[in-house]
Design an enzyme around this catalytic site. Structure first.
Site, PDB file in Angstrom:
ATOM      1  N   HIS A   1       0.839  -1.207   0.000  1.00  0.00           N
ATOM      2  CA  HIS A   1       0.000   0.000   0.000  1.00  0.00           C
ATOM      3  C   HIS A   1       0.868   1.247   0.000  1.00  0.00           C
ATOM      4  O   HIS A   1       1.984   1.249   0.561  1.00  0.00           O
ATOM      5  CB  HIS A   1      -0.988   0.015   1.180  1.00  0.00           C
ATOM      6  CG  HIS A   1      -0.357   0.150   2.530  1.00  0.00           C
ATOM      7  ND1 HIS A   1      -0.105   1.370   3.110  1.00  0.00           N
ATOM      8  CD2 HIS A   1       0.077  -0.774   3.420  1.00  0.00           C
ATOM      9  CE1 HIS A   1       0.437   1.175   4.299  1.00  0.00           C
ATOM     10  NE2 HIS A   1       0.564  -0.120   4.515  1.00  0.00           N
TER      11      HIS A   1
ATOM     12  N   ASP B   1      -0.556   4.436   0.741  1.00  0.00           N
ATOM     13  CA  ASP B   1      -1.091   5.484   1.614  1.00  0.00           C
ATOM     14  C   ASP B   1      -0.325   5.428   2.926  1.00  0.00           C
ATOM     15  O   ASP B   1       0.324   4.422   3.247  1.00  0.00           O
ATOM     16  CB  ASP B   1      -2.592   5.299   1.845  1.00  0.00           C
ATOM     17  CG  ASP B   1      -2.925   3.949   2.458  1.00  0.00           C
ATOM     18  OD1 ASP B   1      -2.354   2.927   1.986  1.00  0.00           O
ATOM     19  OD2 ASP B   1      -3.730   3.886   3.409  1.00  0.00           O
TER      20      ASP B   1
ATOM     21  N   ASP C   1       6.535   1.958   6.106  1.00  0.00           N
ATOM     22  CA  ASP C   1       5.121   1.536   6.046  1.00  0.00           C
ATOM     23  C   ASP C   1       4.386   2.386   5.018  1.00  0.00           C
ATOM     24  O   ASP C   1       3.790   3.372   5.358  1.00  0.00           O
ATOM     25  CB  ASP C   1       4.489   1.671   7.436  1.00  0.00           C
ATOM     26  CG  ASP C   1       3.045   1.220   7.478  1.00  0.00           C
ATOM     27  OD1 ASP C   1       2.616   0.525   6.554  1.00  0.00           O
ATOM     28  OD2 ASP C   1       2.336   1.601   8.438  1.00  0.00           O
TER      29      ASP C   1
ATOM     30  N   GLU D   1      -5.161   1.489   2.712  1.00  0.00           N
ATOM     31  CA  GLU D   1      -4.933   0.479   3.758  1.00  0.00           C
ATOM     32  C   GLU D   1      -5.070   1.073   5.150  1.00  0.00           C
ATOM     33  O   GLU D   1      -5.705   0.501   6.023  1.00  0.00           O
ATOM     34  CB  GLU D   1      -3.539  -0.143   3.582  1.00  0.00           C
ATOM     35  CG  GLU D   1      -3.325  -1.397   4.434  1.00  0.00           C
ATOM     36  CD  GLU D   1      -2.823  -1.139   5.845  1.00  0.00           C
ATOM     37  OE1 GLU D   1      -2.903  -2.053   6.671  1.00  0.00           O
ATOM     38  OE2 GLU D   1      -2.365  -0.019   6.145  1.00  0.00           O
ATOM     39  N   GLU D   2      -4.492   2.269   5.337  1.00  0.00           N
ATOM     40  CA  GLU D   2      -4.499   2.859   6.685  1.00  0.00           C
ATOM     41  C   GLU D   2      -5.906   3.305   7.100  1.00  0.00           C
ATOM     42  O   GLU D   2      -6.149   3.603   8.265  1.00  0.00           O
ATOM     43  CB  GLU D   2      -3.535   4.056   6.764  1.00  0.00           C
ATOM     44  CG  GLU D   2      -2.075   3.739   6.419  1.00  0.00           C
ATOM     45  CD  GLU D   2      -1.374   2.829   7.427  1.00  0.00           C
ATOM     46  OE1 GLU D   2      -2.030   2.357   8.374  1.00  0.00           O
ATOM     47  OE2 GLU D   2      -0.178   2.564   7.237  1.00  0.00           O
TER      48      GLU D   2
ATOM     49  N   ASP E   1       4.623  -5.857   4.860  1.00  0.00           N
ATOM     50  CA  ASP E   1       3.986  -4.700   5.506  1.00  0.00           C
ATOM     51  C   ASP E   1       4.056  -4.824   7.026  1.00  0.00           C
ATOM     52  O   ASP E   1       3.125  -4.430   7.723  1.00  0.00           O
ATOM     53  CB  ASP E   1       2.533  -4.598   5.017  1.00  0.00           C
ATOM     54  CG  ASP E   1       1.874  -3.296   5.430  1.00  0.00           C
ATOM     55  OD1 ASP E   1       2.599  -2.334   5.732  1.00  0.00           O
ATOM     56  OD2 ASP E   1       0.628  -3.250   5.474  1.00  0.00           O
TER      57      ASP E   1
ATOM     58  N   HIS F   1       3.756   4.196  12.039  1.00  0.00           N
ATOM     59  CA  HIS F   1       2.633   4.974  12.592  1.00  0.00           C
ATOM     60  C   HIS F   1       3.089   6.024  13.609  1.00  0.00           C
ATOM     61  O   HIS F   1       2.278   6.774  14.116  1.00  0.00           O
ATOM     62  CB  HIS F   1       1.583   4.075  13.271  1.00  0.00           C
ATOM     63  CG  HIS F   1       0.870   3.181  12.318  1.00  0.00           C
ATOM     64  ND1 HIS F   1      -0.385   2.670  12.568  1.00  0.00           N
ATOM     65  CD2 HIS F   1       1.199   2.725  11.090  1.00  0.00           C
ATOM     66  CE1 HIS F   1      -0.775   1.922  11.551  1.00  0.00           C
ATOM     67  NE2 HIS F   1       0.191   1.940  10.632  1.00  0.00           N
TER      68      HIS F   1
HETATM   69  N1  LIG Z   1       2.709  -4.119  11.382  1.00  0.00           N
HETATM   70  C1  LIG Z   1       1.565  -4.005  10.556  1.00  0.00           C
HETATM   71  C2  LIG Z   1       0.570  -3.135  11.229  1.00  0.00           C
HETATM   72  C3  LIG Z   1      -0.694  -3.029  10.458  1.00  0.00           C
HETATM   73  C4  LIG Z   1      -1.730  -2.359  11.314  1.00  0.00           C
HETATM   74  O1  LIG Z   1      -1.410  -1.443  12.061  1.00  0.00           O
HETATM   75  N2  LIG Z   1      -2.986  -2.810  11.227  1.00  0.00           N
HETATM   76  C5  LIG Z   1      -4.046  -2.270  12.017  1.00  0.00           C
HETATM   77  C6  LIG Z   1      -5.339  -2.780  11.412  1.00  0.00           C
HETATM   78  C7  LIG Z   1      -6.516  -2.613  12.295  1.00  0.00           C
HETATM   79  C8  LIG Z   1      -6.939  -3.484  13.220  1.00  0.00           C
HETATM   80  N3  LIG Z   1      -8.039  -2.931  13.774  1.00  0.00           N
HETATM   81  C9  LIG Z   1      -8.225  -1.771  13.193  1.00  0.00           C
HETATM   82  N4  LIG Z   1      -7.305  -1.578  12.285  1.00  0.00           N
HETATM   83  C10 LIG Z   1      -3.913  -2.749  13.451  1.00  0.00           C
HETATM   84  O2  LIG Z   1      -4.247  -1.971  14.354  1.00  0.00           O
HETATM   85  O3  LIG Z   1      -3.524  -3.900  13.683  1.00  0.00           O
HETATM   86 ZN   LIG Z   2       1.223  -0.864   6.348  1.00  0.00          ZN
HETATM   87 ZN   LIG Z   3       0.316   1.228   8.680  1.00  0.00          ZN
END
Ligand SMILES: NCCCC(=O)N[C@@H](Cc1c[nH]cn1)C(=O)O
Ligand SMILES: [Zn+2]
Ligand SMILES: [Zn+2]
Length: 484
Positions: A109, A111, A142, A176-177, A205, A455
């Site tokens: 992704h 974004d 990321d 994705e985010e 990812d 993040h």
């Molecule tokens: N290391 C990869 C992290 C991906 C990520 O942060 N995914 C989110 C997806 C999500 C789950 N509930 C809401 N969004 C996460 O918080 O796990």
């Molecule tokens: Zn990601």
């Molecule tokens: Zn992410």
């Protein structure tokens, strides 16, 4: 198979040399991609335009590489405030369709999470900045860096006029985010078209569990995200005028949230552990084999003490047991100062990370029943509404599948060591979708180090990870061709 002690086959040697020689160009491309403010989380026109620009730049790069590229229109997104915003296209691209070769599909992704210098970034988040071999910038790890690494691996073969050992497909999204908006529908539509010839799927990812030792990921937790609303009325109250004569919504909510988990992290919802996969001796041995320095991990996390004292317990509680986290309260007074308010309506937010073999709808019923039981014992006159806002399944793969063997060999070739075989405590929903909708096995080959800060402020990818990761992908193509 090429071990670290035996010489590389000549074509791969050339590819690795090409990657080393062109690494500054690869960093420059990452700089150009990071400069695009492709934030999918803040629903404002500027960022949406940037997202469209990002997807167009990536589609153009793939086209120039000789891929057949489709930018699929994803329609628009309706926001809770009535606003509608266009969803950036998903790129479906393919390079090569030799029926004698394996077809490997890469998901990524482009974004990113929001980033603002004022949040504590030491450099401009949208200006990739190298300090001591660390490339700082939003999306560096990321997920722009790993997507580019895959593209560079392909481009190295093209530039050297070498036949690609495998057919390559790409699915690259821009939401994705924000929860991969509309992606599931696209996968349903494409399962017998774009995905029909795909043999293996690769996602990059997530991160290693170490700063230096590579890893392969074979499982992620799911997530069920709940809101619990407690309402007396839509307006707030003065606590001098009403304090003492009301069932206060916040008191109800604090009791509800306080009933969910105890001080040792044990979830108190009845039945919640019933379906958790039983632990075997063989599985415990897999945690023992992981190279994790608990002290370093604890120090770098700036945490005084974790709930558990051993590496094995920590890993199991991150990967193979559920956890419950309380995220926030909407409607609560959270500003500095001493406002004497009684909020009239509050919404608590919490989520439970799910593991094999927990079931999303069973968890929804168990949590709802538990909150209703706790609430009814309070004899409150308020209204309580429980909803599950998100239900994402856990994912686990068979590590004996071909692409796991190929990934292990590729990592050994590049890094001269076996990878840690890890799971991830967070959720990458697309992995389960690939498994359920497309019926293909997924391998996750993370490139970034544990301290990359996805993040977070000052997100980075190490130049070393980015460049050696590109070589891992190139070696992976070779290994896949041998094993298929
Ligand atoms: N290391 C990869 C992290 C991906 C990520 O942060 N995914 C989110 C997806 C999500 C789950 N509930 C809401 N969004 C996460 O918080 O796990
Ligand atoms: Zn990601
Ligand atoms: Zn992410």
């Amino acid at each position: 198979m090429f071990s670290s002690s035996s010489p590389l086959p000549a074509p791969l040697e050339k590819v690795f040399q090409y990657i080393d020689l062109h690494q500054d160009e690869f960093v420059q491309m990452l700089k150009e991609w990071v400069a695009i403010e492709s934030d999918s989380v803040q629903p404002v026109p500027h960022f949406r335009q940037e997202l469209f620009r990002m997807m167009a730049v990536a589609a153009d790069m793939l086209q120039r590489l000789g891929a057949h590229v489709a930018s699929v229109d994803m329609g628009s997104q309706q926001l809770p405030d009535g606003q509608s915003l266009p969803i950036p296209p998903v790129i479906l691209a393919e390079l090569g369709n030799d029926p004698t070769k394996a077809t490997v599909c890469f998901y990524g992704h482009l974004d990113v999470q929001p980033a603002d210098r004022a949040d504590g970034w030491l450099t401009d988040p949208y200006m990739l900045t190298e300090v001591d071999g660390k490339l700082y910038g939003r999306g560096a790890t990321d997920n722009k860096g790993p997507v580019l690494a895959w593209i560079h691996a392909v481009s190295a073969f093209r530039a050297l006029e070498r036949d690609l050992p495998v057919n390559i497909k790409f699915i690259i999204e821009g939401m994705e985010e924000a929860g991969s908006v509309a992606l599931e529908e696209l996968m349903e539509k494409e399962k017998d078209r774009f995905f029909s010839g795909v043999d293996y799927i690769v996602i990059s990812d997530n991160l290693w569990i170490s700063q230096r030792k590579p890893a392969i990921t074979y499982g992620t937790r799911g997530n069920s995200y709940f809101t619990v609303e407690v309402k007396c009325r839509d307006q707030d109250f003065h606590s001098g005028t009403f304090g003492g004569i009301l069932h206060e919504p916040m008191a109800d909510l604090v009791a509800l949230l306080g009933s969910l988990v105890d001080s040792s992290g044990h979830i108190l919802v009845p039945g919640i552990y019933d379906e958790v996969a039983p632990l075997t001796e063989e599985e415990i041995n897999t945690y023992k084999a992981i190279d994790l320095d608990l002290e370093e991990y604890r120090n770098s996390s700036q945490v005084a003490k974790f709930l558990f004292n051993t590496k094995e317990e920590i890993l199991m509680h991150l990967w193979r047991y559920p956890s419950l986290s309380i995220h926030g309260i909407e409607g609560a007074f959270d500003e500095p100062g001493a406002k004497t308010v009684i909020p009239g309506r509050v919404i608590g937010k919490f989520s439970i990370r799910l593991v094999p073999h927990m079931n999303v709808s069973v968890v929804e019923k168990q949590v709802t029943q538990h909150l209703e039981d706790v609430f009814s014992k309070r004899n409150s006159s308020n209204e309580m509404v429980v909803s599950m806002a998100l239900g994402l399944h856990p994912w686990i793969a068979n590590i004996n599948n071909t692409q796991y063997i190929a990934a292990k060999r590729a990592i050994r070739t590049v890094f001269g060591t076996d990878p840690d075989m890890i799971r991830d405590g967070s959720t990458i929903p697309i992995a389960k979708m690939f498994q359920e909708i497309v019926h293909k096995s997924v391998v996750m080959i993370p490139l970034g180090a544990v301290d990359d800060g996805e993040h977070s402020q000052n997100e980075k990818i190490n130049r070393w990870n980015y460049i050696e990761g590109t070589k891992v992908f190139a070696a992976f193509f070779f290994e896949m061709a041998q094993l298929h």
